[in-house]
Design a protein around this motif. Structure first.
Motif: not given
Length: 173
Positions: A151-158
């Protein structure tokens, strides 16, 4: 002769007072000047009284009540027998419990436990080859390791969903 009132006459013959008044009104039965009925006149109309004054008849028990009493007595006898059987069962089971407790308290010395047993040498050193398992992928599922998906550490909010018209008229944002 003796004179009786309507109430006394109804009690003597066991008939309703209204019946006596009806007989008087029809002229079948006559009253004296003191509004009492002569006993001889009552005997003429109603016959000899079946019961005499001052003598009480024994109380008769209804056949329905006697059958109910009989049924209740039978049920009581059945319940007594069931209670005796239950007491016998209780004493039997109590004796069984006491016997089991005595057996648990006094372990036998010649009994061996699982940890005291020696392994059987014949079984452990058996040189017979074990049969090989066939590779049948249809009936036997292949064992695979559980692989984790990183799982990537930084996920952009949808971004929030927009309506059809807002997609054309509002700036992208």
């Amino acid at each position: 002769m003796k004179s009786l009132s309507v109430v006394e006459l109804s009690k003597l013959y066991g008939i309703n007072r209204q019946t006596i008044y009806n007989h008087i009104n029809k002229g079948i039965l006559s009253k004296n000047s003191d509004n009492k009925i002569d006993l001889s006149e009552a005997i003429r109309v109603f016959g000899e009284p079946s019961k005499k004054q001052g003598v009480k008849e024994p109380v008769k028990v209804d056949s329905q009540n006697s059958t109910e009493n009989l049924l209740l007595r039978q049920q009581i006898d059945i319940l007594k027998n069931q209670l005796e059987d239950a007491k016998e069962r209780e004493s039997f089971y109590q004796n069984q419990i006491e016997t089991m407790q005595r057996l648990l308290e006094a372990p036998k010395t010649n009994m061996t436990t699982f940890t005291d047993q020696k392994p059987n040498q014949d079984i452990a050193t058996d040189s017979q080859p074990k049969p090989e398992l066939k590779d049948d992928r249809l009936t036997t599922p292949e064992q695979t390791e559980n692989k984790r998906i990183p799982v990537p550490e930084h996920v952009e909010p949808e971004q929030p969903k927009r309506g059809w018209l807002s997609r054309f008229f509002l700036p992208n944002g």
